[in-house]
Design an enzyme around this catalytic site. Structure first.
Site, mmCIF file in Angstrom:
data_model
loop_
_atom_site.group_PDB
_atom_site.id
_atom_site.type_symbol
_atom_site.label_atom_id
_atom_site.label_comp_id
_atom_site.label_asym_id
_atom_site.label_seq_id
_atom_site.Cartn_x
_atom_site.Cartn_y
_atom_site.Cartn_z
ATOM 1 N N LYS B 80 12.302 39.009 -19.191
ATOM 2 C CA LYS B 80 11.921 40.092 -20.105
ATOM 3 C C LYS B 80 13.161 40.621 -20.833
ATOM 4 O O LYS B 80 14.227 40.781 -20.228
ATOM 5 C CB LYS B 80 11.260 41.202 -19.288
ATOM 6 C CG LYS B 80 10.601 42.296 -20.120
ATOM 7 C CD LYS B 80 9.910 43.304 -19.192
ATOM 8 C CE LYS B 80 9.227 44.421 -19.961
ATOM 9 N NZ LYS B 80 8.643 45.440 -19.059
ATOM 10 N N SER B 155 3.983 46.936 -20.493
ATOM 11 C CA SER B 155 4.880 46.490 -21.535
ATOM 12 C C SER B 155 5.289 45.027 -21.432
ATOM 13 O O SER B 155 5.730 44.433 -22.412
ATOM 14 C CB SER B 155 6.141 47.345 -21.523
ATOM 15 O OG SER B 155 6.871 47.127 -20.320
ATOM 16 N N SER B 179 3.755 47.993 -15.812
ATOM 17 C CA SER B 179 4.112 46.986 -16.825
ATOM 18 C C SER B 179 4.241 45.560 -16.312
ATOM 19 O O SER B 179 4.356 44.634 -17.108
ATOM 20 C CB SER B 179 5.423 47.377 -17.512
ATOM 21 O OG SER B 179 5.218 48.485 -18.351
#
Lengths: 107, 506
Positions: B80, B155, B179
């Site tokens: 990420k 997210s 997330s």
């Protein structure tokens, strides 16, 4: 609604948002201020219930798993070089961050 | 080759050990897959072809020399874009960090490299991890591989979509309010938020320090356990890191997969089911609980009365911490610098204001303003102070619940994936996606999401959440692996086998 500031009239005015944006150092445009004020009011309304929940004798939690006195050995470990630390700087000069003037006219 | 990309990381590690493939080949087939489908999915913000292949070649050389660095040595991974990667762009999905190349690795990234996992690239995310749909990325949304018109969660929608669309066998996510777990639920993949402090936050760009936690994003429970053991454990560079060994996670996953849960007490959280949960989500959840009973577990209903206040507490604590964390983006030391128009010789403060207006997106601004409000004098006690007390009450609810249950369970998210754009202008509706995942962050306990099937009404994936007491992450893996094994036996294979085939670009 309880008698606490904000919650009795969970509304946040355009002027208040402008003041908060000033505190947060963000130049919001007029259109952004217009859009944000009602949105923040709705969000605040949905979270205002919090003020009624916990009694005075409940201790606050700042971190879920409390740790105290976290120290390490006092030994030198490698760190970034000046060149590495400056590698993302928008401007640099003589191995330093170059910044716009920091004093205002009135100072 | 089509077969290789669909295999689990554990299988790929076995294939590498058996000499059926090489790390270079594995890395190359995944890079090819990215080239084929990521135009439509948009899971990646940056792809490091050269770096990944070099790391893969080094892995193959280690294997030839008989010096493996870890059980996952040679299996590629996606990271990420909120974790600093030395020499690779790290944007956090924000324009304010466009083009920033960190001069150091996050500890999680350093551990991946030390363990020999080639890093394919950086995955898309809501800006600074603020969102539940990946629509708040400054670089455009990620699309759900099950239906490209729908959100992949957030997210960490990029990491989940990368794994769900077979562009990477493994990925790293971060979870502040859900997330990792919520994207796992809506993409039919597995995601684990470890105990707070279980994985180092060094080099993880902070949204809310007291809630943020990095963890595994995978297609199987065993793969998450393997990855968790690579990235977890004490790090002196993070002062909130737990200075204790990890529990035996991989062992727990293998034991769970045998399917026997005799003696395990499972608590269904009353406040996290029923009203507000989509019928297909509730149905798959209820069936999953029955499967666990069939495996020998006992089920009790537990009540966590303060969970109803978790969302409110979270939306005070998180923006408060975020507003102070994001003060670091001041246009002086890294990132964007914008000179305001119409000001001759602007001051540093003028430049800061103009930069933060241009560099931050709408949701980031909303949360900074909200946090500034909650922390300002006159409101601090009524909001932030109260939220911290509610945090205590939520932890006490968990303590009570774990007195009568070994793990707690709930649907991971109240609905399946919604359409891109559907909730973009309604922040409160968007925030409700995290209603079942937020309590774990507030209390610091670990949580896992595992696929529970498809909702009847829309054919989209449903996630099943398992929560365990702090530092008992092994329980997540045991129960998660058991449920996964029982469901796959019913389905005749992994849930992702039922995902539509993505059109391949040539």
């Amino acid at each position: 609604m309880p008698d606490i500031p904000g919650a009795s009239r969970v509304e946040i005015s355009r002027d208040e948002v402008a003041h908060l944006a000033d505190l947060a150092r963000i130049d919001l445009s007029d259109a952004e201020l217009d859009a944000l004020a009602p949105q923040l009011s709705v969000i605040l309304e949905s979270i205002a219930s919090i003020s009624e929940v916990a009694a005075d004798d409940i201790p606050p939690t700042s971190h879920a798993l409390p740790l105290t006195n976290v120290f390490r050995e006092d030994v030198v470990v490698p760190c970034l070089t000046a060149e590495q630390a400056l590698s993302g700087a928008p401007a640099k000069e003589q191995q330093r961050f170059a910044v716009p003037r920091i004093l205002g006219d009135e100072q | 080759m089509g077969d290789l990309i669909r295999r689990s990381a554990a299988d790929l590690a076995d294939a590498l050990a058996a000499g059926e493939t090489t790390s270079v080949e594995l890395t190359r087939v995944h890079l090819d897959r990215i080239a084929e489908v990521d135009g439509a999915v948009h899971a990646f913000l940056h792809i490091d072809t050269e770096g990944a292949l070099a790391q893969a070649a080094a892995s193959d050389a280690r294997r030839a020399a008989g010096q493996l660095a870890s059980p996952l040595d040679g299996v590629p991974i996606a990271v990420k874009d909120v974790l600093a990667t030395d020499g690779l762009p790290t944007t956090c999905g924000s324009k304010i960090l466009e083009g920033w190349i960190p001069p150091y690795d996050a500890e999680v990234v350093a551990r991946l490299k030390a363990a020999g996992l080639p890093i394919l690239g950086k995955t898309n995310m809501d800006e600074f991890a603020m969102g539940s749909s990946t629509e708040h990325s400054a670089y455009g949304p990620t699309h759900n591989p099950w239906d490209l018109d729908r959100i992949p969660g957030g997210s960490g929608g990029g990491s989940a979509a990368a794994v769900a669309s077979f562009q990477a066998p493994l990925a790293i996510g971060t979870d502040t309010g859900g997330s990792i777990r919520q994207p796992g639920a809506v993409t039919g993949t597995v995601g684990v938020k470890p105990t707070y402090g279980g994985v180092s936050r060094y080099g993880l760009v902070a949204m809310a320090n007291s809630l943020d936690q990095a963890g595994p994003v995978t297609r199987t429970v065993l793969d998450s356990a393997l990855l968790h053991e690579v990235i977890g454990g004490h790090d002196a560079k993070d002062s909130t890191s737990i200075d204790q060994p990890l529990p035996a996670l991989v062992d727990a996953a293998r034991r769970g997969a045998a399917g026997d849960l005799t003696g395990v007490r499972i608590g269904v959280v009353k406040e996290l089911t029923g009203e507000g949960y989509q019928s297909g989500v509730q149905q798959r959840f209820d069936e999953a609980v029955q499967l666990l009973v069939g495996a020998g577990a006992t089920v009790v209903e537990v009540s966590c009365p303060n969970f109803v206040h978790a969302l409110a507490a979270y939306y005070l604590i998180m923006p408060s911490e975020a507003s102070s964390n994001l003060a670091r983006f001041d246009a002086m030391r890294y990132g964007l610098r914008v000179l305001p128009e119409g000001i001759e010789s602007p001051s540093a403060e003028d430049v800061m204001r103009a930069t933060r207006d241009r560099g931050f997106g709408d949701e980031v601004k909303r949360r900074i303003i909200l946090g500034t409000y909650a922390l300002s004098s006159g409101y601090y006690d009524a909001y932030y102070g109260q939220a911290q007390k509610v945090r205590t009450l939520i932890s006490r609810d968990f303590d009570t619940a774990f007195y009568s249950a070994d793990v707690l369970v709930s649907p991971t998210a109240p609905t399946t994936a919604f359409r891109i754009g559907e909730k973009l202008d309604d922040p409160v509706a968007m925030y409700l996606n995290d209603i079942a995942t937020i309590p774990a962050n507030l209390a610091g306990v670990p949580g896992l999401s595992v696929p529970a099937g498809l909702a009847d009404e829309d054919g989209l994936p449903v996630g099943f959440q398992v929560l365990a007491p702090a530092m008992a992450d092994d329980r997540l893996y045991r129960v998660g692996a058991a449920l996964e094994a029982l469901l796959e036996k019913q389905w005749g294979g992994p849930l992702l086998d039922r995902a539509p085939t993505l059109e391949v670009a040539r």
